[in-house]
Design a protein around this motif. Structure first.
Motif, PDB file in Angstrom:
ATOM      1  N   ARG A 191       0.860  -1.185   0.000  1.00 40.52           N
ATOM      2  CA  ARG A 191       0.000   0.000   0.000  1.00 40.52           C
ATOM      3  C   ARG A 191       0.890   1.226   0.000  1.00 40.52           C
ATOM      4  O   ARG A 191       1.629   1.483   0.956  1.00 40.52           O
ATOM      5  N   ARG A 205       1.235   4.846   0.456  1.00 36.40           N
ATOM      6  CA  ARG A 205       0.747   6.130   0.946  1.00 36.40           C
ATOM      7  C   ARG A 205       1.769   7.234   0.720  1.00 36.40           C
ATOM      8  O   ARG A 205       1.423   8.414   0.773  1.00 36.40           O
ATOM      9  N   SER A 244       3.938   0.039   2.523  1.00 32.13           N
ATOM     10  CA  SER A 244       3.974  -1.013   3.528  1.00 32.13           C
ATOM     11  C   SER A 244       5.050  -2.042   3.196  1.00 32.13           C
ATOM     12  O   SER A 244       5.529  -2.138   2.061  1.00 32.13           O
ATOM     13  N   PRO A 284     -10.139   6.337  -0.550  1.00 32.88           N
ATOM     14  CA  PRO A 284     -10.415   4.923  -0.840  1.00 32.88           C
ATOM     15  C   PRO A 284     -11.703   4.685  -1.614  1.00 32.88           C
ATOM     16  O   PRO A 284     -11.882   3.601  -2.171  1.00 32.88           O
ATOM     17  N   ASP A 324      -4.770   6.606  -2.069  1.00 38.04           N
ATOM     18  CA  ASP A 324      -4.483   7.289  -0.808  1.00 38.04           C
ATOM     19  C   ASP A 324      -3.814   8.636  -1.008  1.00 38.04           C
ATOM     20  O   ASP A 324      -4.031   9.560  -0.214  1.00 38.04           O
ATOM     21  N   GLU A 363      -3.576   1.352  -2.301  1.00 41.62           N
ATOM     22  CA  GLU A 363      -3.507  -0.044  -1.871  1.00 41.62           C
ATOM     23  C   GLU A 363      -3.242  -0.985  -3.046  1.00 41.62           C
ATOM     24  O   GLU A 363      -3.409  -0.632  -4.203  1.00 41.62           O
ATOM     25  N   GLN A 364      -2.804  -2.199  -2.693  1.00 41.09           N
ATOM     26  CA  GLN A 364      -2.566  -3.267  -3.658  1.00 41.09           C
ATOM     27  C   GLN A 364      -1.627  -2.841  -4.790  1.00 41.09           C
ATOM     28  O   GLN A 364      -1.800  -3.226  -5.948  1.00 41.09           O
TER      29      GLN A 364
END
Length: 342
Positions: free
Chosen positions: A34, A36, A51, A297, A319, A333-334
Motif C-alpha cells: 500500500r 501512501r 507497507s 479509498p 491514498d 492499496e494493492q
C-alpha cells in the motif's frame, strides 16, 4: 481503466461537452504494497513508498519500476517520501518509538543512510516536507502537550529536534494523520520557509502555519469536523496564499459532510467548500492555477475553481495524489499507482 471519454454537459457534472473527463491510467508495479508515500518529480521520474518497507522508483514515466528499498526495513511502514530528482530522496517510516525513522539516498536508492531514528517513546512521526533541497521539516504527534518538529539543513542527511517554545499547545486528543504524506506541506521548494500542518482527533480540526522554517507557528480552526478518527487529512498549497484542505473520517469513508475547505490568505482563515467531495479524502494536490484533485479509498474528485466545488470522476481507491512537471500521479492499496489523463 476506461478510455478517456467525453461527457454531456449537465447542471451538476462539472464537465463540458468539449472538455474530456479525466481518468487514471494504472501502471503495473508488480507488488501489492500500500503506497501512501508518493513523490513525482517529472513526467518521467517518480517514487512511491509504502507497507512492508517497500520503495519503488520509475525513470521512464511508469512503464517500468525498480524496487529500491533500504535494507532491513521489511517490518517497517513507509508513509512519506520526498524526492528532488531521480537520485535524491528522503523517506519516512512511522510508528511508536524507534519505528519512526528517516532514510536518505543520493544514488537512486542503490544505497540509503538512516539519518534519524526516534528514541522518544512518546513521539510518533507522521509526515516530512522540504522547503528547498537542503531545508526540511518532519512532524510528530504531540509530546508533552505540543507537536514536535524535526529539522534538517543538509538535505536530510541529519536531523535535530526543534525547541517547542514557538509551538501552540495541542488540544486534548489532537494528532496528525499519516495517511498520504501530506499532513505537513510547503508551498514550493524555493526556500520561502513557509509550511503548514493539519490535525484532527481532538475537539477541533486545526491547521498550523510557519513563515520562518518552523521556528514559530500560529494555528487556526479549519472548520472541518473533527473526532477520534476525523479531521483534516491532507493539505495542498499552490503558492504561499492559496491552499486546500480535505479530510473526513476514515472509519466512515462513504460520508464526509463539510470535509473540504480553502484559504486565500496563507491559512489565516478557511472557507468551507460550496460542494465538497462528500466522502473521506486522504490526499489533495494542485494541477494548475484553478484545478485541483482529491483522492481517497472510495474515489477521486476534481475541482476547476480552486477547491470551492468538487466533482467525482473515478471510483477507484487511492491514498495519495501529487502533480509535478505537468503530470499528476496517484498511489494506494494493492500496489496501485496511476497517472492522470484528460
Amino acid at each position: 481503466m476506461a478510455a478517456i471519454g467525453l461527457v454531456t454537459l449537465t447542471a451538476t457534472s462539472g464537465f463540458t461537452a468539449t472538455a474530456p473527463k479525466p481518468s487514471w491510467r494504472l501502471s503495473d508495479t508488480g507488488v501489492t504494497a500500500r503506497f501512501r508515500g508518493l513523490a513525482p518529480v517529472s513526467d518521467k521520474v517518480a517514487w512511491v513508498a509504502g507497507s512492508g518497507g517497500t520503495i519503488l522508483r520509475t525513470v521512464d514515466g511508469a512503464r517500468s519500476w525498480q524496487r529500491v528499498d533500504p535494507p532491513g526495513t521489511a517490518e517497517l511502514q513507509f508513509r512519506d517520501i520526498e524526492a528532488f530528482d531521480a537520485d535524491h530522496a528522503v523517506a519516512l517510516t512511522i510508528g511508536e518509538g524507534d519505528q519512526s525513522r528517516l532514510y536518505a539516498t543520493a544514488d537512486g536508492g542503490r544505497s540509503w543512510k538512516e539519518s534519524f531514528r526516534n528514541d522518544d517513546p512518546a513521539a510518533f512521526y507522521d509526515c516530512v516536507t522540504f522547503t528547498d533541497r537542503r531545508h526540511g521539516l518532519a512532524l510528530s504527534d504531540p509530546v508533552n502537550g505540543k507537536f514536535r518538529i524535526l529539522a534538517t539543513s543538509d538535505g536530510g542527511k541529519s536531523w535535530a529536534v526543534q525547541p517547542s517554545t514557538g509551538m501552540p499547545d495541542a488540544l486534548t486528543g489532537e494528532f496528525a494523520f499519516a495517511a498520504s504524506g501530506t499532513c505537513l506541506v510547503t508551498a514550493d521548494h524555493f526556500g520561502s520557509g513557509r509550511a503548514w500542518f493539519a490535525t484532527g482527533g481532538g475537539e477541533r480540526a486545526r491547521i498550523f502555519a510557519t513563515t520562518n522554517g518552523g521556528r514559530t507557528w500560529r494555528v487556526t480552526d479549519s472548520g472541518i469536523p473533527s473526532g477520534p478518527s476525523a479531521g483534516v487529512y491532507s493539505l495542498a498549497f499552490r503558492d504561499p496564499w492559496h491552499g486546500i484542505a480535505v479530510g473526513g473520517d476514515y472509519a466512515v469513508p462513504e460520508t464526509a459532510p463539510d470535509a473540504a475547505a480553502t484559504t486565500r490568505d496563507g491559512g489565516r482563515t478557511w472557507t468551507p467548500a460550496r460542494a465538497e467531495p462528500g466522502e473521506y479524502r486522504s490526499g489533495a494536490a494542485w494541477r494548475g492555477v484553478t484545478t485541483a484533485l482529491a483522492v481517497g479509498p472510495t474515489g477521486s474528485d476534481i475541482s476547476y475553481d480552486g477547491g470551492r466545488s468538487w466533482n467525482e470522476f473515478d471510483s477507484g481507491s487511492f491514498d495519495a495524489v501529487l502533480c509535478a512537471g505537468g503530470s499528476c500521479w496517484a498511489s494506494g492499496e494493492q500496489g496501485r499507482v496511476a497517472r492522470l489523463h484528460g
